[in-house]
Write a protein that holds these residues in place. Structure first.
Motif, PDB file in Angstrom:
ATOM      1  N   MET A  42      -1.822   1.435   8.674  1.00 47.81           N
ATOM      2  CA  MET A  42      -1.783   1.578   7.357  1.00 47.81           C
ATOM      3  C   MET A  42      -0.899  -0.276   7.918  1.00 47.81           C
ATOM      4  N   TYR A  98       0.113   5.097   0.465  1.00 47.87           N
ATOM      5  CA  TYR A  98       0.231   5.367   1.526  1.00 47.87           C
ATOM      6  C   TYR A  98       1.409   6.849   1.539  1.00 47.87           C
ATOM      7  N   ASP A 147     -12.019   2.357  10.586  1.00 46.94           N
ATOM      8  CA  ASP A 147     -12.013   2.072   9.098  1.00 46.94           C
ATOM      9  C   ASP A 147     -11.620   2.709   8.388  1.00 46.94           C
ATOM     10  N   ARG A 183     -10.769   3.134   5.408  1.00 46.31           N
ATOM     11  CA  ARG A 183     -11.241   2.829   4.317  1.00 46.31           C
ATOM     12  C   ARG A 183     -13.355   2.815   4.391  1.00 46.31           C
ATOM     13  N   ASN A 219      -6.555  -0.904   8.934  1.00 45.12           N
ATOM     14  CA  ASN A 219      -6.091   0.870   8.306  1.00 45.12           C
ATOM     15  C   ASN A 219      -6.598   1.473   8.685  1.00 45.12           C
ATOM     16  N   TRP A 254      -2.689   8.300  12.061  1.00 44.43           N
ATOM     17  CA  TRP A 254      -3.820   7.249  10.880  1.00 44.43           C
ATOM     18  C   TRP A 254      -2.490   5.910  10.694  1.00 44.43           C
ATOM     19  N   LEU A 308      -6.978   6.568  -2.090  1.00 44.68           N
ATOM     20  CA  LEU A 308      -7.046   4.832  -1.583  1.00 44.68           C
ATOM     21  C   LEU A 308      -7.442   4.778  -3.016  1.00 44.68           C
ATOM     22  N   PHE A 316       0.324  -1.345   0.556  1.00 42.52           N
ATOM     23  CA  PHE A 316      -0.263  -0.064   0.148  1.00 42.52           C
ATOM     24  C   PHE A 316       0.771   1.256  -0.327  1.00 42.52           C
TER      25      PHE A 316
END
Length: 286
Positions: free
Chosen positions: A229, A191, A252, A254, A264, A227, A284, A187
């Motif tokens: 991930m 990120y 979350d 997402r 996440n 934050w 995202l 990811f």
């Protein structure tokens, strides 16, 4: 499902909290004993940048044994020994959040224990959960002797004193925390633009290496937002309760899960968390 037909926890939240606090202190004693003799640690590599030592394993075994004894009707999901959710609620255990810090003698790591109840469970004084929800969280920092605790509806606490999330309303006035990709790099392309947004539009970004403490520090207002991930559910479950009970947002990233079980997470004061989501969501890849 009506409240009359909803399952209830086999122990009270107060009893569960007492068990979790006792387990966290016991596990921390094991960690600190090894911290004074790191040269004796046997370290295994589970995967790239994913380390485990007998300190992790012994601390986890201590927690699991105590929780099974004190709360036999609850399931257990633990980082090293595994397990699966079962019954109306399950413990999520990270015996040493910040293993790399621990192994490098960086005094920033914690024990994290959470209880996650299933949708449909009846909590006092009569609330039926509409979705799977972390309802109890304990994060213990043995180096600072800071014990963060929270239960659903009971507020968040640090060493017996009530804590609240930041009152910062503008992203430009916020100090954020994050965690860089270190194990799963799939990811990175999502990120890095988020990191750039945060770096250019806030007072600063910190990366200290323990998700549980990042969330605990967000709950008590040291950070305005956080934050990350690619985490595991036991990394974030306890911290989610702390932030939510402190009046903040922990969700979350997402927007797919009722809590960040997929690892996440975005959290902070309500305005800052919303501002983070507004800036991060376009990056995202759904």
């Amino acid at each position: 499902m009506s409240s009359s037909s909803s399952p209830t926890l086999p122990v009270t939240l107060a009893e569960a909290l007492d068990a979790a606090v006792t387990a966290a202190h016991s596990a921390a004693g094991i960690l600190q004993s090894y911290a004074r003799n790191r040269s004796e640690l046997v370290i295994d590599v589970k995967a790239r940048n994913d380390l485990v030592s007998q300190a992790d394993r012994e601390a986890e075994a201590c927690i699991v044994e105590l929780l099974r004894e004190r709360t036999p009707g609850l399931g257990i999901v633990a980082e090293e020994s595994g397990g699966a959710p079962s019954g109306v609620a399950s413990w999520y255990i990270d015996p040493l959040d910040g293993t790399t810090n621990f192994l490098h003698a960086i005094p920033h790591y914690a024990v994290s224990i959470a209880l996650v109840a299933k949708a449909g469970t009846l909590l006092p004084p009569g609330e039926v959960l509409q979705e799977d929800t972390p309802v109890l969280g304990v994060v213990y920092d043995p180096n600072r002797e800071e014990l963060f605790t929270a239960v659903a509806g009971g507020g968040a606490w640090l060493n017996g004193h009530r804590i609240r999330a930041s009152r910062t309303t503008e992203l430009e006035n916020a100090v954020l925390a994050t965690g860089f990709p270190f194990r799963d790099f799939s990811f990175v392309d999502e990120y890095m633009p988020m990191f750039s947004e945060a770096m250019q539009n806030t007072r600063g970004v910190r990366r200290l290496g323990s998700a549980a403490l990042d969330l605990a520090w967000t709950a008590c207002g040291r950070y305005d937002g956080y934050w990350e991930m690619g985490l595991a559910p036991w990394d974030v479950a306890a911290g989610v309760v702390l932030v939510r009970e402190a009046g903040g947002v922990a969700t979350d990233l997402r927007g797919r899960e009722p809590w960040p079980i997929s690892g996440n997470v975005v959290s902070g004061s309500k305005p800052v968390a919303q501002a983070m989501m507004d800036r991060f969501t376009p990056h995202l890849m759904r």
